[in-house]
Scaffold this motif. Structure first.
Motif, PDB file in Angstrom:
ATOM      1  N   MET A   1      28.183  30.716  10.776  1.00 13.91           N
ATOM      2  CA  MET A   1      29.111  30.903  11.886  1.00 13.91           C
ATOM      3  C   MET A   1      30.372  30.040  11.752  1.00 13.91           C
ATOM      4  N   GLU A   2      30.315  29.005  10.923  1.00 11.57           N
ATOM      5  CA  GLU A   2      31.447  28.090  10.800  1.00 11.57           C
ATOM      6  C   GLU A   2      32.206  28.241   9.492  1.00 11.57           C
ATOM      7  N   LYS A   3      31.801  29.175   8.639  1.00  7.49           N
ATOM      8  CA  LYS A   3      32.384  29.176   7.292  1.00  7.49           C
ATOM      9  C   LYS A   3      33.872  29.500   7.263  1.00  7.49           C
TER      10      LYS A   3
ATOM     11  N   GLU B   1      31.691  21.826  -5.997  1.00  5.46           N
ATOM     12  CA  GLU B   1      30.325  22.236  -5.626  1.00  5.46           C
ATOM     13  C   GLU B   1      29.933  21.667  -4.257  1.00  5.46           C
ATOM     14  N   ASP B   2      30.287  20.410  -3.998  1.00  9.35           N
ATOM     15  CA  ASP B   2      30.000  19.794  -2.688  1.00  9.35           C
ATOM     16  C   ASP B   2      30.688  20.564  -1.559  1.00  9.35           C
ATOM     17  N   GLU B   3      31.934  20.943  -1.791  1.00 11.24           N
ATOM     18  CA  GLU B   3      32.679  21.671  -0.771  1.00 11.24           C
ATOM     19  C   GLU B   3      32.093  23.058  -0.542  1.00 11.24           C
ATOM     20  N   LYS B   4      31.635  23.725  -1.614  1.00  9.83           N
ATOM     21  CA  LYS B   4      31.016  25.045  -1.439  1.00  9.83           C
ATOM     22  C   LYS B   4      29.728  24.928  -0.627  1.00  9.83           C
ATOM     23  N   GLU B   5      28.976  23.878  -0.880  1.00 16.46           N
ATOM     24  CA  GLU B   5      27.756  23.654  -0.098  1.00 16.46           C
ATOM     25  C   GLU B   5      28.111  23.458   1.378  1.00 16.46           C
ATOM     26  N   TYR B   6      29.134  22.646   1.635  1.00 21.03           N
ATOM     27  CA  TYR B   6      29.606  22.409   2.996  1.00 21.03           C
ATOM     28  C   TYR B   6      30.119  23.712   3.625  1.00 21.03           C
ATOM     29  N   LEU B   7      30.871  24.494   2.863  1.00 23.78           N
ATOM     30  CA  LEU B   7      31.463  25.736   3.341  1.00 23.78           C
ATOM     31  C   LEU B   7      30.412  26.732   3.821  1.00 23.78           C
ATOM     32  N   PHE B   8      29.369  26.920   3.016  1.00 25.06           N
ATOM     33  CA  PHE B   8      28.376  27.964   3.311  1.00 25.06           C
ATOM     34  C   PHE B   8      27.145  27.448   4.053  1.00 25.06           C
ATOM     35  N   GLU B   9      27.173  26.177   4.458  1.00 23.57           N
ATOM     36  CA  GLU B   9      26.038  25.553   5.144  1.00 23.57           C
ATOM     37  C   GLU B   9      25.710  26.243   6.476  1.00 23.57           C
ATOM     38  N   HIS B  10      26.742  26.633   7.211  1.00 26.88           N
ATOM     39  CA  HIS B  10      26.548  27.296   8.507  1.00 26.88           C
ATOM     40  C   HIS B  10      27.371  28.575   8.538  1.00 26.88           C
TER      41      HIS B  10
END
Length: 187
Positions: free
Chosen positions: A132-134, A121-130
């Motif tokens: 342009m960077e996903k 879940e933490d990684e998914k939050e990090y993944l979709f946070e921006h």
């Protein structure tokens, strides 16, 4: 201390590949012999050549690459751990005095639904946070997990069993490729 390097598979001549094969340990020769595709054999041999070049250049170390009981390559004479990765035209290696993992991947479009299978879940939050960077962040997560499992010598187990945000890792860009190194202490 940790060293890493990379090269293109085409950087080595056929004579260098032949000599590298001749100098392999019996266990490493058997591993190469199981590969039927010429490109796969070249990638594996390029990894061997790159490791030996890196050790010679950085630390003036020479030796024969063996595998431990988990299948991780190491330099027996000097107790040096090795990790080798390849993707497309590139081969990368990392060497250290403690277990280490490296992975390299070409960044290309993916279906982000795969994140449900590999990301915490933490990684998914990090993944979709921006937005342009996903894509970059997906490969950051993927390569960290691959490198982690190489370091452990377990092969890929449960992708969600490791959270990359808690790992000691270094990330490098090679144009369209992303390289990641994971070890217990990656400073």
């Amino acid at each position: 201390r940790m060293n890493w390097s990379y090269c293109k598979i085409s950087d080595f001549s056929s004579e260098e590949y032949d000599k590298a094969y001749e100098n392999l340990s019996l266990s490493r020769k058997k591993r190469i012999d199981r590969l039927t595709a010429p490109d796969s054999r070249m990638r594996s041999l390029a990894g061997e050549l790159l490791v030996l070049q890196t050790l010679k250049k950085e630390d003036n170390i020479d030796g024969v690459i063996e595998c431990d009981e988990k299948g991780r390559p190491y330099l027996k004479e000097n107790k040096i751990f090795i990790s080798i990765a390849h993707s497309g035209e590139y081969v990368a290696c990392a060497v250290d005095e403690s277990p280490i993992g490296i992975d390299i991947e070409k960044i290309r479009d993916i279906d982000f639904k795969i994140s449900n299978r590999i990301c915490t879940e933490d990684e998914k939050e990090y993944l979709f946070e921006h937005e342009m960077e996903k894509l970059y962040r997906f490969y950051e997560i993927w390569t960290a997990k691959e490198a982690f499992f190489k370091m452990q010598g377990t092969g890929i187990k449960n992708f969600k069993s490791v959270n990359i945000l808690e790992l000691n890792r270094k990330v490098f860009n090679l144009g369209e490729y992303l390289v990641q190194i994971v070890k217990k202490d990656c400073n």
